[in-house]
Design a protein around this motif. Structure first.
Motif, PDB file in Angstrom:
ATOM      1  N   PRO A   1       0.798  -1.241   0.000  1.00  0.00           N
ATOM      2  CA  PRO A   1       0.000   0.000   0.000  1.00  0.00           C
ATOM      3  C   PRO A   1       0.825   1.283   0.000  1.00  0.00           C
ATOM      4  CG  PRO A   1      -0.879  -1.554   1.602  1.00  0.00           C
ATOM      5  CD  PRO A   1       0.418  -2.131   1.098  1.00  0.00           C
ATOM      6  N   PHE A   2       1.951   1.321   0.720  1.00  0.00           N
ATOM      7  CA  PHE A   2       2.791   2.516   0.731  1.00  0.00           C
ATOM      8  C   PHE A   2       3.278   2.829  -0.684  1.00  0.00           C
ATOM      9  CE2 PHE A   2       7.043   4.378   0.717  1.00  0.00           C
ATOM     10  CZ  PHE A   2       6.816   5.567   1.399  1.00  0.00           C
ATOM     11  N   SER A   3       3.769   1.817  -1.378  1.00  0.00           N
ATOM     12  CA  SER A   3       4.314   2.021  -2.723  1.00  0.00           C
ATOM     13  C   SER A   3       3.240   2.375  -3.735  1.00  0.00           C
ATOM     14  CB  SER A   3       5.049   0.758  -3.191  1.00  0.00           C
ATOM     15  OG  SER A   3       6.140   0.481  -2.343  1.00  0.00           O
ATOM     16  N   LEU A   4       2.065   1.774  -3.588  1.00  0.00           N
ATOM     17  CA  LEU A   4       1.004   1.983  -4.570  1.00  0.00           C
ATOM     18  C   LEU A   4       0.644   3.455  -4.727  1.00  0.00           C
ATOM     19  CD1 LEU A   4      -0.880   0.614  -6.553  1.00  0.00           C
ATOM     20  CD2 LEU A   4      -2.543   0.399  -4.714  1.00  0.00           C
ATOM     21  N   GLN A   5       0.645   4.201  -3.633  1.00  0.00           N
ATOM     22  CA  GLN A   5       0.289   5.620  -3.724  1.00  0.00           C
ATOM     23  C   GLN A   5       1.255   6.401  -4.609  1.00  0.00           C
ATOM     24  OE1 GLN A   5       0.597   7.653   0.085  1.00  0.00           O
ATOM     25  NE2 GLN A   5       2.321   6.343   0.665  1.00  0.00           N
ATOM     26  N   TYR A   6       2.484   5.945  -4.749  1.00  0.00           N
ATOM     27  CA  TYR A   6       3.479   6.622  -5.577  1.00  0.00           C
ATOM     28  C   TYR A   6       3.609   6.009  -6.974  1.00  0.00           C
ATOM     29  CZ  TYR A   6       4.826   8.681  -1.145  1.00  0.00           C
ATOM     30  OH  TYR A   6       4.809   9.355   0.048  1.00  0.00           O
ATOM     31  N   LEU A   7       3.048   4.819  -7.156  1.00  0.00           N
ATOM     32  CA  LEU A   7       3.210   4.108  -8.424  1.00  0.00           C
ATOM     33  C   LEU A   7       1.969   4.128  -9.309  1.00  0.00           C
ATOM     34  CD1 LEU A   7       5.116   0.970  -7.114  1.00  0.00           C
ATOM     35  CD2 LEU A   7       6.052   2.822  -8.509  1.00  0.00           C
ATOM     36  N   ASN A   8       0.860   4.648  -8.827  1.00  0.00           N
ATOM     37  CA  ASN A   8      -0.382   4.607  -9.580  1.00  0.00           C
ATOM     38  C   ASN A   8      -0.210   5.206 -10.976  1.00  0.00           C
ATOM     39  OD1 ASN A   8      -3.060   3.914  -9.821  1.00  0.00           O
ATOM     40  ND2 ASN A   8      -3.800   5.855  -9.024  1.00  0.00           N
ATOM     41  N   GLY A   9      -0.444   4.386 -11.998  1.00  0.00           N
ATOM     42  CA  GLY A   9      -0.322   4.831 -13.386  1.00  0.00           C
ATOM     43  C   GLY A   9       1.065   4.666 -13.979  1.00  0.00           C
ATOM     44  N   THR A  10       1.993   4.043 -13.254  1.00  0.00           N
ATOM     45  CA  THR A  10       3.376   3.893 -13.717  1.00  0.00           C
ATOM     46  C   THR A  10       3.503   2.770 -14.742  1.00  0.00           C
ATOM     47  OG1 THR A  10       4.266   4.725 -11.653  1.00  0.00           O
ATOM     48  CG2 THR A  10       5.740   3.355 -12.965  1.00  0.00           C
ATOM     49  N   GLU A  11       4.269   3.035 -15.786  1.00  0.00           N
ATOM     50  CA  GLU A  11       4.597   2.027 -16.795  1.00  0.00           C
ATOM     51  C   GLU A  11       6.067   1.642 -16.631  1.00  0.00           C
ATOM     52  OE1 GLU A  11       3.643   1.792 -21.368  1.00  0.00           O
ATOM     53  OE2 GLU A  11       5.479   2.955 -21.034  1.00  0.00           O
ATOM     54  N   ILE A  12       6.314   0.345 -16.546  1.00  0.00           N
ATOM     55  CA  ILE A  12       7.675  -0.168 -16.414  1.00  0.00           C
ATOM     56  C   ILE A  12       8.075  -0.790 -17.746  1.00  0.00           C
ATOM     57  CG2 ILE A  12       9.187  -1.761 -15.177  1.00  0.00           C
ATOM     58  CD1 ILE A  12       7.129  -1.616 -12.847  1.00  0.00           C
ATOM     59  N   ASP A  13       9.209  -0.359 -18.269  1.00  0.00           N
ATOM     60  CA  ASP A  13       9.717  -0.855 -19.547  1.00  0.00           C
ATOM     61  C   ASP A  13      11.111  -1.435 -19.325  1.00  0.00           C
ATOM     62  OD1 ASP A  13       9.839  -1.417 -22.251  1.00  0.00           O
ATOM     63  OD2 ASP A  13      10.149   0.658 -22.876  1.00  0.00           O
ATOM     64  N   TYR A  14      11.602  -2.137 -20.307  1.00  0.00           N
ATOM     65  CA  TYR A  14      12.972  -2.647 -20.284  1.00  0.00           C
ATOM     66  C   TYR A  14      13.637  -2.147 -21.559  1.00  0.00           C
ATOM     67  CZ  TYR A  14      16.927  -5.760 -19.647  1.00  0.00           C
ATOM     68  OH  TYR A  14      18.192  -6.259 -19.446  1.00  0.00           O
ATOM     69  N   VAL A  15      14.751  -1.444 -21.415  1.00  0.00           N
ATOM     70  CA  VAL A  15      15.430  -0.877 -22.575  1.00  0.00           C
ATOM     71  C   VAL A  15      16.871  -1.373 -22.641  1.00  0.00           C
ATOM     72  CG1 VAL A  15      13.981   1.190 -22.663  1.00  0.00           C
ATOM     73  CG2 VAL A  15      16.073   1.221 -21.328  1.00  0.00           C
ATOM     74  N   SER A  16      17.353  -1.513 -23.853  1.00  0.00           N
ATOM     75  CA  SER A  16      18.750  -1.880 -24.101  1.00  0.00           C
ATOM     76  C   SER A  16      19.373  -0.820 -24.982  1.00  0.00           C
ATOM     77  CB  SER A  16      18.832  -3.221 -24.839  1.00  0.00           C
ATOM     78  OG  SER A  16      18.890  -4.276 -23.942  1.00  0.00           O
ATOM     79  N   THR A  17      20.506  -0.301 -24.546  1.00  0.00           N
ATOM     80  CA  THR A  17      21.251   0.678 -25.333  1.00  0.00           C
ATOM     81  C   THR A  17      22.715   0.268 -25.343  1.00  0.00           C
ATOM     82  OG1 THR A  17      21.785   2.115 -23.462  1.00  0.00           O
ATOM     83  CG2 THR A  17      19.674   2.518 -24.575  1.00  0.00           C
ATOM     84  N   PHE A  18      23.540   1.020 -26.037  1.00  0.00           N
ATOM     85  CA  PHE A  18      24.977   0.752 -26.041  1.00  0.00           C
ATOM     86  C   PHE A  18      25.587   0.943 -24.647  1.00  0.00           C
ATOM     87  CE2 PHE A  18      24.505   1.850 -30.610  1.00  0.00           C
ATOM     88  CZ  PHE A  18      24.863   0.603 -31.107  1.00  0.00           C
ATOM     89  N   GLN A  19      24.998   1.816 -23.852  1.00  0.00           N
ATOM     90  CA  GLN A  19      25.517   2.076 -22.512  1.00  0.00           C
ATOM     91  C   GLN A  19      25.106   1.015 -21.495  1.00  0.00           C
ATOM     92  OE1 GLN A  19      23.843   4.734 -24.099  1.00  0.00           O
ATOM     93  NE2 GLN A  19      25.669   5.843 -24.725  1.00  0.00           N
TER      94      GLN A  19
END
Length: 123
Positions: free
Chosen positions: A82-100
């Motif tokens: 519940p603590f985290s949910l208030q700050y994460l509502n609507g968050t999209e998590i992606d995974y990205v790969s770059t040269f760095q």
């Protein structure tokens, strides 16, 4: 004289935390590598700390905690306290790969700022 009152209603997203298909593929890979139980899922959390005040946390766990909200996105179970949910509502998590390098990224509409590392934020 009739007085009209305007009301506004903010609706929560259908799924408060979303994984992209690419992120879900990586999470599945981690779950398989760890030999986790069928009930396993991804713990998504917010912790005090980081250079901007809060930092994101991700971890594979076999079972949800007692007070966790259990969500599903792209076929992956997400455990959010519940603590985290208030700050994460609507968050999209992606995974990205770059040269760095590669890793998970967070598109959080609740964050008012962040730092250069991308793993901490302010609200």
């Amino acid at each position: 004289m009739q007085v009209e009152t305007a009301t506004t209603q903010t609706e929560a997203p259908a799924t408060p935390v979303l994984l992209t298909a690419t992120a879900a593929t990586e999470v599945r890979r981690y779950i398989e590598e760890q030999g986790a139980a069928e009930s396993a899922g991804l713990r998504v959390g917010v912790l005090p700390g980081g250079c901007s005040g809060f930092q994101y946390g991700l971890n594979i766990e076999d079972e949800p905690g007692e007070d966790d909200m259990i969500l599903e996105s792209e076929g992956i179970r997400l455990f959010v306290d519940p603590f985290s949910l208030q700050y994460l509502n609507g968050t999209e998590i992606d995974y990205v790969s770059t040269f760095q390098g590669s890793g998970f990224t967070f598109n959080n509409p609740n964050a008012s700022g962040g730092c250069g590392c991308g793993s901490s934020f302010t609200v």
